[in-house]
Design an enzyme around this catalytic site. Sequence first.
Site, PDB file in Angstrom:
ATOM      1  N   GLY A 370      38.856  38.609  30.814  1.00 35.16           N
ATOM      2  CA  GLY A 370      39.449  37.656  29.888  1.00 35.16           C
ATOM      3  C   GLY A 370      39.607  36.297  30.525  1.00 35.16           C
ATOM      4  O   GLY A 370      39.398  36.129  31.740  1.00 35.16           O
ATOM      5  N   PRO A 371      39.966  35.304  29.727  1.00 35.51           N
ATOM      6  CA  PRO A 371      40.122  33.943  30.256  1.00 35.51           C
ATOM      7  C   PRO A 371      41.237  33.882  31.298  1.00 35.51           C
ATOM      8  O   PRO A 371      42.115  34.751  31.358  1.00 35.51           O
ATOM      9  CB  PRO A 371      40.493  33.121  29.007  1.00 35.51           C
ATOM     10  CG  PRO A 371      40.169  33.984  27.842  1.00 35.51           C
ATOM     11  CD  PRO A 371      40.274  35.391  28.292  1.00 35.51           C
ATOM     12  N   SER A 372      41.227  32.850  32.110  1.00 29.96           N
ATOM     13  CA  SER A 372      42.305  32.641  33.074  1.00 29.96           C
ATOM     14  C   SER A 372      43.626  32.462  32.334  1.00 29.96           C
ATOM     15  O   SER A 372      43.675  31.787  31.294  1.00 29.96           O
ATOM     16  CB  SER A 372      42.022  31.405  33.925  1.00 29.96           C
ATOM     17  OG  SER A 372      40.849  31.587  34.693  1.00 29.96           O
ATOM     18  N   GLY A 373      44.676  33.071  32.864  1.00 28.40           N
ATOM     19  CA  GLY A 373      45.985  32.963  32.230  1.00 28.40           C
ATOM     20  C   GLY A 373      46.206  33.955  31.118  1.00 28.40           C
ATOM     21  O   GLY A 373      47.231  33.873  30.417  1.00 28.40           O
ATOM     22  N   GLY A 375      46.748  37.175  31.496  1.00 30.82           N
ATOM     23  CA  GLY A 375      47.713  38.198  31.892  1.00 30.82           C
ATOM     24  C   GLY A 375      47.145  39.305  32.759  1.00 30.82           C
ATOM     25  O   GLY A 375      47.829  40.298  33.028  1.00 30.82           O
ATOM     26  N   LYS A 376      45.920  39.150  33.253  1.00 31.86           N
ATOM     27  CA  LYS A 376      45.285  40.217  34.039  1.00 31.86           C
ATOM     28  C   LYS A 376      46.036  40.473  35.354  1.00 31.86           C
ATOM     29  O   LYS A 376      46.387  41.627  35.665  1.00 31.86           O
ATOM     30  CB  LYS A 376      43.825  39.836  34.341  1.00 31.86           C
ATOM     31  CG  LYS A 376      42.983  39.557  33.095  1.00 31.86           C
ATOM     32  CD  LYS A 376      41.544  39.292  33.432  1.00 31.86           C
ATOM     33  CE  LYS A 376      41.341  38.044  34.291  1.00 31.86           C
ATOM     34  NZ  LYS A 376      41.734  36.807  33.588  1.00 31.86           N
ATOM     35  N   GLU A 501      39.493  40.392  41.684  1.00 32.38           N
ATOM     36  CA  GLU A 501      38.394  39.447  41.959  1.00 32.38           C
ATOM     37  C   GLU A 501      38.085  39.409  43.452  1.00 32.38           C
ATOM     38  O   GLU A 501      37.985  38.350  44.067  1.00 32.38           O
ATOM     39  CB  GLU A 501      38.745  38.061  41.440  1.00 32.38           C
ATOM     40  CG  GLU A 501      39.058  38.041  39.953  1.00 32.38           C
ATOM     41  CD  GLU A 501      39.261  36.643  39.424  1.00 32.38           C
ATOM     42  OE1 GLU A 501      38.457  35.764  39.761  1.00 32.38           O
ATOM     43  OE2 GLU A 501      40.228  36.428  38.694  1.00 32.38           O
TER      44      GLU A 501
END
Length: 576
Positions: A370-373, A375-376, A501
Amino acid sequence: MDTKTSLKDFVALLRQTRLNKGLFATGIFLTLIGTIGSLIVPLLTQSFIDGYDSELFSNGLIALIIVVFVLSAALDGVAYYILARIGQTIILRLRERVWEKFLKLPIRYFDQTKSGESVSRVVNDTAIIKDLITSHFPQLISGIISVIGAVVILFVLDWRMSMIMFIAVPVSIVIILPLGRKMSRISRALQDETAAFTGVIQETLSEMRLVKSFNGEAFERNKGQRGIRSLYGYGMKEATINAFLSPIMSTVMMFVIILIIAYGGVRVAEGTLSMGTMVAFLLYLFQIIMPMTMFAMFFTEYNKALGATERIIGILDKEEEDEDESVSGEVIDFNTLTFEDVAFGYEPSKEILHRISLTASNGQKVAFVGPSGSGKSTIFALIERYYDIDAGSIAVDGTDIRNIPLSTLRRQIGYVAQESAIISGTIRDNITYGLGEDEYTDADVDLAVRRSYSHEFIEMLDQGLDTEVGERGIKLSGGQRQRIGIARAFLKDPKLLMLDEATASLDSRSEKFVQEALDDLMQGRTVLVIAHRLSTIINSDRIFFLDNGHITGEGTHHELMENHAMYRIFTEQQFG
């Protein structure tokens, strides 16, 4: 802001250090004996000058004076050593308590507090308390006894001349009290500013490569100068008060001395006062003057110590991580990890995760995209219980993780971040970090090194595993640090492996080694992966797509390519 801490709080804090009361009483007692000895010397001097007993004088009055003086000084020295030892013990135990408390505080505290401020609490505030106990407090006791004893003896010697001294008392009180209160406010502000400045300096020095790389010297110079000038301002305010206090007190005392000398001279000339009594009177007067000037200093240091006490108590009273060791079970299997309607926000009014539900089973590889920010990384932080959730539940094999001791939970979790954390020390220190010596063997370390492909560079180093890595591993490359982090995870042998990551910042050669090591590490474990490079998670058993704290899609790579538009866009952007 005035401190709300009282003497009672200060004493309660000292009790927590298991103060040796017997040794402390001995130090104070020796201080008193030394003070009494110093009170005897002027009387012996009076006898010497007036020659009341020529036989005593001829048989060694001078020797007696010297013996009393030397013995008094020796007792003062022994008392100083005893009290210094007590003070060092107090600061030792206070620092141990504060340091242990820091290690038990939740991550949220460190999110909100600069590390330099915490360092200042451990180092500076405890030193202030130590100085009060070992130096200023004994001086206060000695000074009080000296003043009381001298005043009593002076009234016995000549009550008329003694009354002149009391001219200085109301004048001194009028001067000392308001200046002392102002000084205490300045001192506490100086302590706060020192802690803040320490935080700024430590932060800047730890990121000096960033400063150099982005030509941030001018910015940091200005920021540092603002802190330095602020400290200078508070220091000058203290100096200004002291500049008023010392000369005024000296002038008052000098005025009293002149009055006594003038009045005493007239009395000696009239024959109503002996010269020996006059000299003894002046000696006792000096024994009063010196403590009086010290009392003002004690008042300032006492308020500093109350401010330091307030800050230390504030840390010791903070809520710790919930480590419930009463719950049985030292091993958890991590067969199933379940999120059920989990909601969380770093701030009460700003929710980051919204009703998240998911399941990861043993042997599965579960990925978060998902996009940065979105909640991963927050999900990983909640599994480690860096923070507690606001709603819902996170369970391991049906047991809520809040009912599992933190040490037990975290013992079964291995975490490899985008940049593995490295401590100063040797490569061996970093690989074995957090494990007791009975939890691994040299053969285990060697195996972890080989399985992580770390041997490829370690064997080329002169000191091998005993090579010093420098602060934050600065002597190692990014790929080398990552492989050490993976070796650490191999040695820990966790049931749950979380990869955040882990290869994102590596060059292609380093990524090859690290990815091969990770593939080996993932075997037979529950694996959670955060990745922006979709090539690393295409073969995952389950992929969850997060967007603004919501799970908007889940499935295999092929299922999401067919059913989830945002995932398909992510994939096409990377693969074309």
